[in-house]
Design a protein around this motif. Structure first.
Motif, short mmCIF file in Angstrom:
data_model
loop_
_atom_site.label_atom_id
_atom_site.label_comp_id
_atom_site.label_asym_id
_atom_site.label_seq_id
_atom_site.Cartn_x
_atom_site.Cartn_y
_atom_site.Cartn_z
N ASN A 169 -13.72 -11.34 74.76
CA ASN A 169 -13.58 -10.94 73.35
C ASN A 169 -12.29 -11.45 72.72
N GLY A 170 -11.58 -12.32 73.44
CA GLY A 170 -10.41 -12.97 72.86
C GLY A 170 -9.26 -12.04 72.57
N THR A 171 -9.01 -11.05 73.42
CA THR A 171 -7.95 -10.07 73.16
C THR A 171 -6.95 -10.04 74.31
N TYR A 172 -5.80 -9.44 74.03
CA TYR A 172 -4.79 -9.15 75.03
C TYR A 172 -3.97 -7.98 74.51
N THR A 173 -3.10 -7.43 75.34
CA THR A 173 -2.21 -6.37 74.90
C THR A 173 -0.79 -6.69 75.34
N ASN A 174 0.17 -6.11 74.64
CA ASN A 174 1.58 -6.27 75.00
C ASN A 174 2.07 -5.15 75.91
N THR A 175 1.22 -4.74 76.83
CA THR A 175 1.60 -3.71 77.80
C THR A 175 2.36 -4.31 78.98
N ILE B 236 3.79 -14.08 77.81
CA ILE B 236 2.77 -13.59 78.72
C ILE B 236 1.46 -14.32 78.40
N PRO B 237 0.48 -14.29 79.30
CA PRO B 237 -0.80 -14.94 79.02
C PRO B 237 -1.48 -14.38 77.79
N THR B 238 -2.07 -15.27 77.01
CA THR B 238 -2.81 -14.91 75.80
C THR B 238 -4.08 -15.75 75.72
N PRO B 239 -5.07 -15.33 74.91
CA PRO B 239 -6.31 -16.11 74.78
C PRO B 239 -6.07 -17.39 73.97
N THR B 240 -6.80 -18.43 74.31
CA THR B 240 -6.75 -19.67 73.55
C THR B 240 -7.75 -19.61 72.39
N TRP B 241 -7.73 -20.66 71.57
CA TRP B 241 -8.67 -20.71 70.44
C TRP B 241 -10.11 -20.77 70.92
N ILE B 242 -10.34 -21.30 72.12
CA ILE B 242 -11.69 -21.33 72.68
C ILE B 242 -12.20 -19.91 72.89
N ALA B 243 -11.33 -19.04 73.44
CA ALA B 243 -11.72 -17.65 73.67
C ALA B 243 -11.91 -16.92 72.35
N HIS B 244 -11.04 -17.16 71.38
CA HIS B 244 -11.20 -16.53 70.07
C HIS B 244 -12.50 -16.97 69.41
N ASP B 245 -12.86 -18.24 69.55
CA ASP B 245 -14.12 -18.72 68.99
C ASP B 245 -15.30 -17.96 69.56
N ALA B 246 -15.25 -17.71 70.87
CA ALA B 246 -16.36 -16.99 71.51
C ALA B 246 -16.52 -15.61 70.91
N GLN B 247 -15.41 -14.98 70.53
CA GLN B 247 -15.48 -13.66 69.91
C GLN B 247 -16.15 -13.75 68.55
N VAL B 248 -15.87 -14.79 67.77
CA VAL B 248 -16.38 -14.90 66.41
C VAL B 248 -17.79 -15.46 66.38
N PHE B 249 -18.03 -16.52 67.16
CA PHE B 249 -19.30 -17.24 67.07
C PHE B 249 -20.25 -16.94 68.23
N GLY C 209 3.18 -11.79 67.66
CA GLY C 209 2.62 -12.43 68.84
C GLY C 209 2.86 -11.68 70.12
N ALA C 210 2.94 -12.44 71.19
CA ALA C 210 2.95 -11.87 72.54
C ALA C 210 4.37 -11.61 73.02
N ASN C 211 4.47 -10.66 73.95
CA ASN C 211 5.74 -10.42 74.63
C ASN C 211 6.15 -11.64 75.46
N LEU C 212 7.41 -11.62 75.88
CA LEU C 212 7.96 -12.73 76.66
C LEU C 212 7.86 -12.44 78.15
N GLU C 213 7.65 -13.51 78.93
CA GLU C 213 7.47 -13.38 80.37
C GLU C 213 8.71 -13.80 81.14
N ARG C 214 9.38 -14.89 80.72
CA ARG C 214 10.60 -15.33 81.41
C ARG C 214 11.35 -16.35 80.57
N ILE C 215 12.63 -16.47 80.89
CA ILE C 215 13.48 -17.54 80.37
C ILE C 215 13.91 -18.39 81.55
N GLN C 216 13.84 -19.71 81.38
CA GLN C 216 14.25 -20.63 82.43
C GLN C 216 15.26 -21.63 81.88
#
Length: 632
Positions: A557-563, A593-606, A505-512
């Motif tokens: 396109n429902g993507t992100y990077t761990n940069t 960190i921010p990532t795409p939701t299932w709505i965004a992934h759906d747009a990539q597929v459908f 999954g995604a990198n971490l952004e913060r601990i609170q």
């Protein structure tokens, strides 16, 4: 603690003799009572985190099986163990990695009605109402049959009151669960959901038994037709333990649809809370399902106005379509405010009724425990990926005679959540259940972040970097779910926290650290402290990091990077505002960190379909640990 963005792997090549040599241990070679070389001989603390779902529905739940779910407990368990399963909509589905445990938590009310109709069960056909429902379904009028069943339920009247049928399907479920339980590999729990919904307000609980099939067969599930009062469910649990010698607990659902009843300051029957109630609630309900597909229940933006992350899948329109929400209900529905309210009640009653740990689970009704955004098969069969109603499928409808639709909640408002994370010594029913009972658990919104926190009085700043920091934490402090008291003079609680990202999954952004306390005037307070942040951002003197992490999400396109973000975050933190005379509660929140939701992934597929513009296409997944309490 240093913050790592990557992992460097070291490979050691060991020389091995070409020919193995025989050897034997002679009695004289053993130094009885001498120092033992291996440091792990007597290690007994939990050393692994296990991820599972305590709240999954199959076709044995009437509100799943009667509306298109064809997958039973066997399919659900095979899927959770990593097998490919064909969804009710015809699409193949599989998890990225198996779960470690699962509770098939089908509704106890008319358990297994849909499969009994499908098989034309003779016992069901001897019941007049059962035959009526059967004949409607067989004639192709399944929706009409389901609406008749729902009408009975809305009156809290059992349409098929036959305990033999209940026992029949309960025993079938037990058989499936036992068949899939593999101690050390995969744990399948016996359990069910008690579905109390007075006036369509959600007071549901999942019941989990610690025990094997022999004990579980000695009872049949308690239903809301028996009672809608949680205290009567606790009596059932006590009866179970007395009858079987076993152990059971109940997990309340997130309270956002309870209209203020989940953490009310009076009992179901309207009486004032007392110490006996508080003790029994702590005993039978040690943990709370804080996040699931029907919204997130950690915090509400109207209650936590200084928390920019509080408005996360907030469902606050009303209950299941009959009563609109009003502001005074909110403090009695969300975990953060309930934890604070528990401190106040403890001062009055001597016992805290809302002293709970936190987990997540799905409440999915497709038999498929899918919590990753790119693999989300929806809450109901009508919202599976192949469905035309993927976004418009109603999770809850405005049922008021003069309703204007403002209480409608649709599938596009759901989140692919969540998971229960448990720190346990081994993957068995006993070890996982015991961890739940002692609250050494945490919630995630579906991601598999690893989080560990300890609190104590004498931790040092560099100890969070120790490879054995967990051993130190248990020796000189308490883990999540624990208690601190009797503060040494001049000392404040010290916390060691480490979090590691989901490996897929995604990198971490913060601990609170979220702190709640009861001040000297008896008023409830809360404060958020950022204790570790990624990307070399700074935490100000006020304890907050105001610079956002940014985003790499491409919603088209429902993507992100761990940069951005960090793979590992950790921190040592000492409460700078500690008053040893005041009750307090602390828990940890970890944000990705921010990532795409299932709505965004759906747009990539459908391709972009009919998800409305206000549907979330980007979010920050998170984890919430069970609290640590300080009591003077």
């Amino acid at each position: 603690m240093s913050i790592l963005k990557g992992v460097t792997a070291l490979t050691a090549v060991l020389a091995v003799p070409a020919v193995a040599q025989d050897f034997a241990v002679q009695e004289g070679d053993i130094d009885i009572g001498g120092q033992e070389y291996s440091p792990y001989l007597h290690q007994s603390y939990p050393d692994q985190v296990l991820f599972g779902d305590t709240h999954l529905h199959t076709s044995y739940s009437t509100d799943a099986g009667m509306v298109g779910n064809r997958l039973g407990p066997d399919d659900a368990l095979r899927f959770a163990k990593g097998e490919q399963v064909i969804a009710s909509s015809g699409l193949p589905a599989r998890l990225i990695r198996p779960l470690d445990f699962l509770v098939v938590a089908d509704h106890s009310e008319n358990l297994g009605l849909a499969p009994m109709i499908e098989e034309s069960n003779p016992k069901l056909l001897r019941d007049p109402r059962g035959k009526e429902l059967h004949d409607l379904v067989q004639a192709g009028n399944g929706w009409e049959a389901y609406q008749i069943w729902k009408t009975f339920g809305s009156r809290n009247e059992d349409p098929v009151p036959d305990p033999e049928l209940q026992a029949l399907m309960w025993n079938r479920t037990i058989d499936y669960v036992d068949r899939h339980n593999q101690p050390g590999v995969f744990t399948a729990f016996h359990g069910f959901e008690w579905t109390s919904t007075p006036d369509l307000r959600n007071l549901h609980r999942v019941v989990i038994f610690r025990d094997d099939a022999e004990a579980a067969r000695k009872v049949i599930p308690f239903t809301s037709f028996d009672s809608q009062d949680p205290q009567d469910l606790w009596e059932y649990l006590a009866m179970y333990e007395e009858t079987t010698g076993g152990s059971a607990l109940a997990i309340p659902h997130n309270g956002n649809l309870s209209q203020g009843l989940m953490f009310a300051v009076e009992t179901f029957s309207g009486e004032a809370l007392d110490a006996d109630y508080a003790e029994r609630r702590q005993r039978w309900e040690p943990i709370y399902e804080v996040t699931q597909t029907k919204g997130d229940g950690e915090a509400h933006p109207m209650l936590s106005t200084n928390d920019e992350f509080a408005d996360y899948y907030t469902w606050d329109k009303g209950d299941f379509g009959l009563n609109p929400k009003t502001p005074e209900m909110l403090p009695h529905e969300y975990a953060r405010s309930a934890l604070q309210l528990g401190l106040q009640l403890e001062g009055q009653l001597g016992v805290n009724p809302f002293k709970f740990g936190m987990i997540g689970s799905t409440d999915i009704h497709t038999s498929l425990a899918t919590t990753r955004e790119e693999n989300f098969f929806g809450k109901f069969v009508g919202a599976e990926p192949a469905s035309e109603d993927r976004y418009s499928d109603p999770v809850s409808q405005d049922l008021r005679p003069d309703g204007d639709g403002s209480l409608n909640v649709f599938a596009w408002e759901s989140t692919a959540s969540g998971l229960a994370a448990v720190w346990a010594e081994e993957n068995t029913r006993a070890a996982i259940w015991d961890a739940m009972a002692r609250k050494e658990v945490y919630a995630t919104t579906g991601t598999r972040i690893r989080v560990r926190v300890f609190a104590g009085w004498d931790f040092e700043a560099d100890e969070v970097q120790r490879p054995d920091f967990a051993r130190v934490g248990y020796q000189r402090g308490v883990p999540m779910g624990g208690d601190l008291s009797a503060a040494p003079e001049g000392m404040a609680p010290r916390f060691m926290v480490r979090a590691l990202r989901d490996p897929d999954g995604a990198n971490l952004e913060r601990i609170q650290i979220i702190k709640g306390w009861l001040d000297t005037r008896g008023e409830l307070q809360e404060r958020i402290y950022d204790i570790a942040v990624s990307d070399d951002r700074k935490i100000g003197e006020d304890g907050r990091a105001t610079m956002p992490v940014g985003s790499t999400v491409n919603v088209y396109n429902g993507t992100y990077t761990n940069t951005i973000g960090n793979a590992l975050l950790g921190a040592y933190w000492e409460d700078p505002d500690f008053d040893p005379s005041l009750r307090a509660v602390y828990y940890v929140r970890v944000l990705e960190i921010p990532t795409p939701t299932w709505i965004a992934h759906d747009a990539q597929v459908f391709g972009e379909r009919d998800a409305p513009p206000e549907a979330r296409r980007e979010h920050q997944e998170r984890a919430y640990t069970s609290p640590i309490w300080y009591t003077p």
